[in-house]
Every structure is written in structure tokens, then in C-alpha cells.
Scaffold this motif. Structure first.
Motif, PDB file in Angstrom:
ATOM      1  N   CYS A  22      -0.164  -0.092 -10.310  1.00 56.96           N
ATOM      2  CA  CYS A  22      -1.516  -0.612 -10.150  1.00 56.96           C
ATOM      3  C   CYS A  22      -2.500   0.533  -9.942  1.00 56.96           C
ATOM      4  N   LYS A  76      -5.530  -0.739  -4.988  1.00 56.15           N
ATOM      5  CA  LYS A  76      -4.905  -1.628  -4.008  1.00 56.15           C
ATOM      6  C   LYS A  76      -5.248  -3.091  -4.292  1.00 56.15           C
ATOM      7  N   ARG A 105      -2.828  -4.598  -6.723  1.00 48.44           N
ATOM      8  CA  ARG A 105      -1.554  -4.901  -6.056  1.00 48.44           C
ATOM      9  C   ARG A 105      -1.683  -6.173  -5.219  1.00 48.44           C
ATOM     10  N   ASP A 106      -2.773  -6.292  -4.488  1.00 48.46           N
ATOM     11  CA  ASP A 106      -2.982  -7.465  -3.629  1.00 48.46           C
ATOM     12  C   ASP A 106      -3.080  -8.750  -4.460  1.00 48.46           C
ATOM     13  N   ARG A 108       0.409  -9.690  -5.521  1.00 51.01           N
ATOM     14  CA  ARG A 108       1.111 -10.305  -4.390  1.00 51.01           C
ATOM     15  C   ARG A 108       0.695 -11.753  -4.187  1.00 51.01           C
ATOM     16  N   ALA A 109      -0.599 -12.026  -4.293  1.00 50.71           N
ATOM     17  CA  ALA A 109      -1.111 -13.374  -4.041  1.00 50.71           C
ATOM     18  C   ALA A 109      -0.826 -14.324  -5.206  1.00 50.71           C
ATOM     19  N   ARG A 152       3.525 -14.200  -6.299  1.00 47.96           N
ATOM     20  CA  ARG A 152       4.403 -13.970  -5.147  1.00 47.96           C
ATOM     21  C   ARG A 152       5.880 -14.041  -5.542  1.00 47.96           C
ATOM     22  N   PRO A 197       9.330  -7.430  -6.072  1.00 51.17           N
ATOM     23  CA  PRO A 197       9.266  -7.105  -4.645  1.00 51.17           C
ATOM     24  C   PRO A 197       8.200  -6.040  -4.375  1.00 51.17           C
ATOM     25  N   ASP A 198       7.693  -6.022  -3.158  1.00 55.13           N
ATOM     26  CA  ASP A 198       6.641  -5.069  -2.786  1.00 55.13           C
ATOM     27  C   ASP A 198       7.011  -3.624  -3.086  1.00 55.13           C
ATOM     28  N   LEU A 209       5.897  -2.420  -6.497  1.00 48.66           N
ATOM     29  CA  LEU A 209       4.462  -2.423  -6.799  1.00 48.66           C
ATOM     30  C   LEU A 209       3.901  -1.086  -6.324  1.00 48.66           C
ATOM     31  N   THR A 236       0.877   1.750  -6.146  1.00 49.02           N
ATOM     32  CA  THR A 236      -0.583   1.858  -6.205  1.00 49.02           C
ATOM     33  C   THR A 236      -0.977   3.319  -6.352  1.00 49.02           C
TER      34      THR A 236
END
Length: 124
Positions: free
Chosen positions: A64, A67, A70-71, A74-75, A78, A82-83, A86, A88
Motif C-alpha cells: 500500500c 496507511k 491499508r486501513d 482492513r475494513a 477483513r 493477514p495484517d 499488508l 505500507t
């Protein structure tokens, strides 16, 4: 941890908002790297190529530009990646497509961030 797959190129999707400048530049810069299979997409619903659940499921890693991208992943998606998959970069939306400064920044930031994924994936 990456999925157990046959060793081969690391699948990377580069993500920005519109998929017009930053992420397509990253795709172009890393397309010739035989250890990577790359594409790009945007988080905005009117992006040139819109990021989808299927595209994220294909990828080993999403890189990404900011940030906020990335957020949004995630939203909106989901659990697809996995985090820890991802990444940044912190590259602001101030560059043109293939801008020399952007190319230099990508060349400096992306390879070290992908190194652990290359080792896990078996791409060397």
C-alpha cells in the motif's frame, strides 16, 4: 505465514487510491523482476482497476502506498490477507506516473519490505 504453494514468484498487488499514478508505476518498475508476479489496483470505487476480494486473495502481499489504503483494505476486506501481509510504504500522492523520484523511492523501499515474503514463498 504465506500459504503453502509451489515455490515460485511472489504475488504482489500494489495499491493506491485511483490506480493511475503510484501503483501503476510500481507495477511497471517491478514487472521485469522474475521473482515477482505483480499487478496494481486502487481502493476508490472509480479507480482504473478497482481492488477486489479476488485480487487480494490471489496476492501473497499487498503493498500500500499510504496507511489509509491499508486501513481501507482492513475494513473492506477483513481477513482476506493477514495484517502481516499488508505492507505500507508511506508514499504521498504527489508524483506523476513514472516520475523519476517515485521510481527511485520505490526501488529503495519495496525490495527490503518484500525480502521476508520472498524467503517464505520460496522465491529467490
Amino acid at each position: 505465514m504465506l500459504d503453502e504453494r509451489t515455490p515460485g514468484p511472489l504475488r504482489v498487488v500494489f495499491v493506491c487510491a485511483q490506480n493511475k499514478l503510484r501503483s501503476p508505476t510500481a507495477e511497471a518498475v517491478f514487472r521485469a523482476d522474475a521473482t515477482l508476479e505483480v499487478t496494481s489496483a486502487g481502493t476508490n470505487r472509480d479507480a482504473e482497476t478497482v481492488l477486489t476480494r479476488d485480487l487480494l486473495a490471489w496476492a501473497d502481499v499487498a503493498v500500500c502506498m499510504e496507511k489509509r489504503h491499508r486501513d481501507l483494505i482492513r475494513a473492506r476486506f477483513r481477513g482476506v490477507l493477514p495484517d502481516d501481509r499488508l505492507v505500507t510504504l508511506g508514499i504521498p500522492d504527489k508524483y506523476d506516473f513514472m516520475d523519476a523520484d517515485l521510481v527511485d523511492l520505490l526501488a529503495r523501499l519495496v525490495p527490503p519490505r518484500l525480502e521476508k515474503f520472498r524467503r517464505l514463498r520460496g522465491a529467490s
